[in-house]
Design a protein around this motif. Structure first.
Motif, PDB file in Angstrom:
ATOM      1  N   LYS A  50       0.063   1.797  -7.247  1.00 20.78           N
ATOM      2  CA  LYS A  50       0.691   0.987  -6.518  1.00 20.78           C
ATOM      3  C   LYS A  50       1.818   1.604  -5.692  1.00 20.78           C
ATOM      4  O   LYS A  50       2.143   1.531  -4.865  1.00 20.78           O
ATOM      5  N   LEU A  53       0.637   3.906  -3.275  1.00 22.21           N
ATOM      6  CA  LEU A  53       0.314   3.256  -1.929  1.00 22.21           C
ATOM      7  C   LEU A  53       1.406   2.398  -1.237  1.00 22.21           C
ATOM      8  O   LEU A  53       1.298   1.720  -0.165  1.00 22.21           O
ATOM      9  N   GLY A  54       2.600   2.216  -1.812  1.00 22.92           N
ATOM     10  CA  GLY A  54       3.740   1.317  -1.451  1.00 22.92           C
ATOM     11  C   GLY A  54       3.309  -0.012  -1.797  1.00 22.92           C
ATOM     12  O   GLY A  54       3.689  -1.112  -0.725  1.00 22.92           O
ATOM     13  N   ILE A  55       2.756  -0.442  -2.736  1.00 21.18           N
ATOM     14  CA  ILE A  55       2.422  -2.087  -2.863  1.00 21.18           C
ATOM     15  C   ILE A  55       2.768  -2.228  -4.330  1.00 21.18           C
ATOM     16  O   ILE A  55       2.266  -3.140  -4.980  1.00 21.18           O
ATOM     17  N   LEU A  56       3.941  -1.674  -4.707  1.00 24.07           N
ATOM     18  CA  LEU A  56       4.535  -2.220  -6.083  1.00 24.07           C
ATOM     19  C   LEU A  56       4.914  -3.864  -6.083  1.00 24.07           C
ATOM     20  O   LEU A  56       5.223  -4.088  -4.813  1.00 24.07           O
ATOM     21  N   PRO A  57       4.903  -4.597  -6.965  1.00 23.78           N
ATOM     22  CA  PRO A  57       5.436  -5.753  -6.832  1.00 23.78           C
ATOM     23  C   PRO A  57       6.952  -5.893  -6.539  1.00 23.78           C
ATOM     24  O   PRO A  57       7.334  -4.767  -6.680  1.00 23.78           O
ATOM     25  N   SER A  58       7.192  -6.830  -5.794  1.00 21.22           N
ATOM     26  CA  SER A  58       8.597  -7.055  -5.307  1.00 21.22           C
ATOM     27  C   SER A  58       9.496  -6.899  -6.343  1.00 21.22           C
ATOM     28  O   SER A  58      10.914  -6.543  -5.835  1.00 21.22           O
ATOM     29  N   ARG A  83       4.164   2.783   6.108  1.00 22.30           N
ATOM     30  CA  ARG A  83       2.932   1.984   6.066  1.00 22.30           C
ATOM     31  C   ARG A  83       2.008   2.490   7.025  1.00 22.30           C
ATOM     32  O   ARG A  83       0.797   2.606   6.672  1.00 22.30           O
ATOM     33  N   GLY A  87      -1.568   3.673   5.838  1.00 21.05           N
ATOM     34  CA  GLY A  87      -2.655   3.034   6.288  1.00 21.05           C
ATOM     35  C   GLY A  87      -4.090   3.847   7.036  1.00 21.05           C
ATOM     36  O   GLY A  87      -5.018   3.760   6.762  1.00 21.05           O
ATOM     37  N   LEU A  92      -7.624   1.993  -1.048  1.00 20.39           N
ATOM     38  CA  LEU A  92      -7.572   1.597  -2.562  1.00 20.39           C
ATOM     39  C   LEU A  92      -8.964   1.073  -2.942  1.00 20.39           C
ATOM     40  O   LEU A  92      -9.513   0.179  -1.955  1.00 20.39           O
ATOM     41  N   PRO A  94     -10.006  -1.600  -5.376  1.00 21.47           N
ATOM     42  CA  PRO A  94      -9.478  -2.356  -6.565  1.00 21.47           C
ATOM     43  C   PRO A  94     -10.210  -2.650  -7.658  1.00 21.47           C
ATOM     44  O   PRO A  94     -11.717  -2.489  -7.858  1.00 21.47           O
ATOM     45  N   ARG A 114      -9.423  -3.213   9.226  1.00 18.28           N
ATOM     46  CA  ARG A 114      -8.321  -2.086   9.151  1.00 18.28           C
ATOM     47  C   ARG A 114      -8.628  -1.242  10.156  1.00 18.28           C
ATOM     48  O   ARG A 114      -7.698  -0.387  10.580  1.00 18.28           O
TER      49      ARG A 114
END
Length: 292
Positions: A50, A53-58, A83, A87, A92, A94, A114
């Motif tokens: 994550k 990919l820059g999608i860590l939890p806030s 991003r 992209g 990913l 999942p 996408r």
């Protein structure tokens, strides 16, 4: 030639807390290679994917280190530029296909959007590409599947859709986050073979998150063993299975069921090994706080 992906001294922590969830993580991946991230649940494997990919939890922030993707340091980029690069470059696969797909939308837009929104393809070209990919992942009657909702497909077919979506734009990097966990054993083998074939065909760099060393032996060239958000061993797969260097790695390998000997007793990881690994993590934290 430099590695396609380099993660260097990466640490992450909860906002407002000193306790780290990733601890000075470092590894690199060349184009076309597969790196396995292994370890028990909660070790930080998915968190690393994550972060890339820059999608860590806030609630979690990167507090140290760098992630260099295709020669560009993601931590130094503006969020919009980051991003855009991710992209266009990465994708990913999942863990759970049922929750990863939008239940209120048909399959077609979940593959094509996408390509249209991020990469600027026309809807017609994106649809042709989606059909090609569904054929490539061995889905019969792709036209019917494109018009279906996720709940109308089996678990294996949903996972094939996610794989097709991940490879649709020919990404240079794929993060596969335990992509066979929700599937039965027979389907798992099919999906692993499919991922391996697509990865090799497209020469894609891949981070493969798994707790299964048997999967690592079939899919990966290198692996990193994690405990408590810290890598305790980086190794080639061949060297690892010939003799892991770290005590925790040796214990994980010993605990792996031996399918050639189904009557063999399972060997759980000894408490003393866990205590020693935990002590390493605490020592690393003390050193980090002292250095800070």
């Amino acid at each position: 030639m430099s590695a396609f992906l380099t993660v260097n001294n990466l640490s992450a922590a909860l906002h407002g807390y000193e306790q780290r969830v990733l601890r000075s993580v470092s590894f690199s991946i060349d184009t076309g290679d597969v790196l396995g991230l292994v370890g028990e649940s909660g070790a930080g494997k998915s968190m690393i994917g994550k972060a890339i990919l820059g999608i860590l939890p806030s609630a979690i922030e990167i507090v140290q280190g760098e992630i260099v993707l295709d020669g560009q340091d993601l931590e130094k980029m503006k969020p919009a530029d980051r991003r855009r690069l991710i992209g266009a470059t990465a994708a990913l696969i999942p863990q759970d296909p049922l929750t990863a797909l939008n239940p209120s939308r048909r399959i077609e837009p979940q593959i094509t959007n996408r390509l249209v929104d991020i990469l600027g393809w026309t809807k017609a070209d994106a649809r042709v590409r989606a059909l090609e990919l569904l054929n490539e992942v061995h889905i019969d009657n792709p036209e019917r599947v494109m018009g279906s909702y996720p709940h109308e497909l089996s678990g294996g077919m949903r996972q094939r859709v996610l794989i097709a979506s991940a490879f649709a734009a020919n990404p240079k990097l794929v993060v596969a986050d335990e992509p066979t966990t929700a599937l039965d054993v027979t389907v798992q083998k099919q999906i692993l073979r499919l991922i391996r074939d697509l990865q090799a065909r497209h020469a894609t760099a891949m981070v493969f998150v798994t707790h299964d060393l048997g999967v690592v032996s079939k899919v990966c060239q290198r692996l990193s063993v994690l405990y408590g958000g810290k890598i305790v061993e980086n190794s080639s797969v061949a060297d690892f299975f010939n003799g892991p260097k770290h005590a925790y790695s040796r214990a994980l390998l010993a605990a792996t069921p031996k399918y050639t000997d189904p009557d063999a007793s399972l060997l759980p990881v000894d408490d003393t090994v866990i205590e020693a690994a935990a002590a390493e993590v605490l020592a690393a934290d003390r050193e980090w706080h002292h250095g800070g």
